[in-house]
Write a protein that holds these residues in place. Structure first.
Motif, mmCIF file in Angstrom:
data_model
loop_
_atom_site.group_PDB
_atom_site.id
_atom_site.type_symbol
_atom_site.label_atom_id
_atom_site.label_comp_id
_atom_site.label_asym_id
_atom_site.label_seq_id
_atom_site.Cartn_x
_atom_site.Cartn_y
_atom_site.Cartn_z
ATOM 1 N N ASN A 77 0.832 -1.217 0.000
ATOM 2 C CA ASN A 77 0.000 0.000 0.000
ATOM 3 C C ASN A 77 0.861 1.258 0.000
ATOM 4 O O ASN A 77 0.582 2.232 0.732
ATOM 5 C CB ASN A 77 -0.932 0.019 1.212
ATOM 6 N N THR A 78 1.893 1.243 -0.808
ATOM 7 C CA THR A 78 2.853 2.339 -0.807
ATOM 8 C C THR A 78 3.179 2.767 -2.233
ATOM 9 O O THR A 78 3.323 1.924 -3.129
ATOM 10 C CB THR A 78 4.151 1.930 -0.080
ATOM 11 N N VAL A 79 3.295 4.070 -2.418
ATOM 12 C CA VAL A 79 3.744 4.631 -3.688
ATOM 13 C C VAL A 79 5.046 5.393 -3.423
ATOM 14 O O VAL A 79 5.217 5.967 -2.349
ATOM 15 C CB VAL A 79 2.671 5.536 -4.322
ATOM 16 N N TYR A 80 5.926 5.352 -4.412
ATOM 17 C CA TYR A 80 7.245 5.944 -4.269
ATOM 18 C C TYR A 80 7.484 6.986 -5.360
ATOM 19 O O TYR A 80 6.933 6.901 -6.460
ATOM 20 C CB TYR A 80 8.327 4.867 -4.382
ATOM 21 N N LEU A 81 8.347 7.933 -5.047
ATOM 22 C CA LEU A 81 8.829 8.867 -6.055
ATOM 23 C C LEU A 81 10.344 8.944 -5.920
ATOM 24 O O LEU A 81 10.855 9.510 -4.951
ATOM 25 C CB LEU A 81 8.211 10.254 -5.881
ATOM 26 N N GLN A 82 11.042 8.324 -6.866
ATOM 27 C CA GLN A 82 12.490 8.390 -6.904
ATOM 28 C C GLN A 82 12.888 9.647 -7.662
ATOM 29 O O GLN A 82 12.516 9.812 -8.827
ATOM 30 C CB GLN A 82 13.069 7.157 -7.593
ATOM 31 N N MET A 83 13.622 10.515 -7.002
ATOM 32 C CA MET A 83 14.006 11.798 -7.593
ATOM 33 C C MET A 83 15.516 11.848 -7.741
ATOM 34 O O MET A 83 16.240 11.812 -6.733
ATOM 35 C CB MET A 83 13.514 12.950 -6.708
ATOM 36 N N ASN A 84 15.980 11.894 -8.964
ATOM 37 C CA ASN A 84 17.407 11.953 -9.255
ATOM 38 C C ASN A 84 17.775 13.310 -9.854
ATOM 39 O O ASN A 84 16.915 14.012 -10.385
ATOM 40 C CB ASN A 84 17.800 10.835 -10.224
ATOM 41 N N ASP A 85 19.050 13.633 -9.780
ATOM 42 C CA ASP A 85 19.560 14.888 -10.358
ATOM 43 C C ASP A 85 18.692 16.065 -9.930
ATOM 44 O O ASP A 85 18.211 16.846 -10.761
ATOM 45 C CB ASP A 85 19.614 14.777 -11.888
ATOM 46 N N LEU A 86 18.503 16.187 -8.642
ATOM 47 C CA LEU A 86 17.627 17.247 -8.131
ATOM 48 C C LEU A 86 18.211 18.625 -8.408
ATOM 49 O O LEU A 86 19.437 18.831 -8.395
ATOM 50 C CB LEU A 86 17.406 17.053 -6.628
ATOM 51 N N LYS A 87 17.316 19.567 -8.658
ATOM 52 C CA LYS A 87 17.690 20.941 -8.972
ATOM 53 C C LYS A 87 17.058 21.874 -7.935
ATOM 54 O O LYS A 87 16.032 21.522 -7.331
ATOM 55 C CB LYS A 87 17.195 21.312 -10.368
ATOM 56 N N PRO A 88 17.633 23.056 -7.754
ATOM 57 C CA PRO A 88 17.026 23.995 -6.783
ATOM 58 C C PRO A 88 15.557 24.277 -7.083
ATOM 59 O O PRO A 88 14.765 24.474 -6.146
ATOM 60 C CB PRO A 88 17.891 25.249 -6.954
ATOM 61 N N GLU A 89 15.179 24.258 -8.346
ATOM 62 C CA GLU A 89 13.777 24.524 -8.696
ATOM 63 C C GLU A 89 12.844 23.384 -8.321
ATOM 64 O O GLU A 89 11.619 23.513 -8.451
ATOM 65 C CB GLU A 89 13.632 24.862 -10.185
ATOM 66 N N ASP A 90 13.398 22.258 -7.858
ATOM 67 C CA ASP A 90 12.569 21.167 -7.348
ATOM 68 C C ASP A 90 12.177 21.393 -5.891
ATOM 69 O O ASP A 90 11.387 20.622 -5.328
ATOM 70 C CB ASP A 90 13.306 19.826 -7.459
ATOM 71 N N THR A 91 12.719 22.430 -5.273
ATOM 72 C CA THR A 91 12.386 22.731 -3.884
ATOM 73 C C THR A 91 10.895 23.012 -3.750
ATOM 74 O O THR A 91 10.344 23.879 -4.433
ATOM 75 C CB THR A 91 13.195 23.949 -3.399
ATOM 76 N N ALA A 92 10.234 22.260 -2.865
ATOM 77 C CA ALA A 92 8.785 22.376 -2.705
ATOM 78 C C ALA A 92 8.327 21.433 -1.601
ATOM 79 O O ALA A 92 9.083 20.562 -1.157
ATOM 80 C CB ALA A 92 8.066 22.021 -4.004
ATOM 81 N N VAL A 93 7.090 21.609 -1.204
ATOM 82 C CA VAL A 93 6.420 20.594 -0.396
ATOM 83 C C VAL A 93 5.763 19.620 -1.368
ATOM 84 O O VAL A 93 5.020 20.040 -2.264
ATOM 85 C CB VAL A 93 5.367 21.215 0.536
ATOM 86 N N TYR A 94 6.063 18.349 -1.194
ATOM 87 C CA TYR A 94 5.538 17.308 -2.077
ATOM 88 C C TYR A 94 4.370 16.611 -1.389
ATOM 89 O O TYR A 94 4.492 16.145 -0.245
ATOM 90 C CB TYR A 94 6.637 16.310 -2.418
#
Length: 125
Positions: A77-94
């Motif tokens: 019962n779990t969903v994942y988000l793998q985030m690679n090569d993060l950029k400053p513009e990815d800064t946020a509440v997810y």
């Protein structure tokens, strides 16, 4: 009552990776699309990624395509988000989201049955 609990956010440097998790309870998780939206400071919440009920269909915002990967484990019962090569513009509440039907389109079109509380991702330059 559906409950979605996110985890995995944090502070990282540009180019790093993070994996967000969202654990669901109180609903037939495997029957519904799941996904992620995000909200940066001073901006509206926006779609990030979505996955259909059986892992067969995924869709991504253009800004994360090729860097982020969404997946789900219906047994957990779990969903994942793998985030690679993060950029400053990815800064946020997810925010984790459960759609109102099995299609990832529900997440894209903001047809949301339940939201998580959000987890903060901060990417420094």
């Amino acid at each position: 009552q559906v409950q979605l609990v996110e985890s995995g956010g944090g502070l990282v440097q540009a180019g790093a990776s993070l994996r967000l998790s969202c654990a669901a309870s109180g609903h037939t998780f495997s029957s519904y699309a799941m996904g992620w939206h995000r909200q940066a400071p001073g901006r509206e919440r926006e779609f990030v990624a979505a996955i259909g009920w059986n892992n067969g269909l995924t869709t991504y915002a253009n800004s994360v395509k090729g860097r982020f990967t969404i997946s789900r484990d219906n047994a957990k019962n779990t969903v994942y988000l793998q985030m690679n090569d993060l950029k400053p513009e990815d800064t946020a509440v997810y925010y984790c989201a459960e759609g109102t039907n099995a299609s990832p389109t529900s997440i894209v079109q903001n047809s949301i049955y339940a939201w998580g509380q959000g987890t903060l991702v901060t990417v420094s330059s």
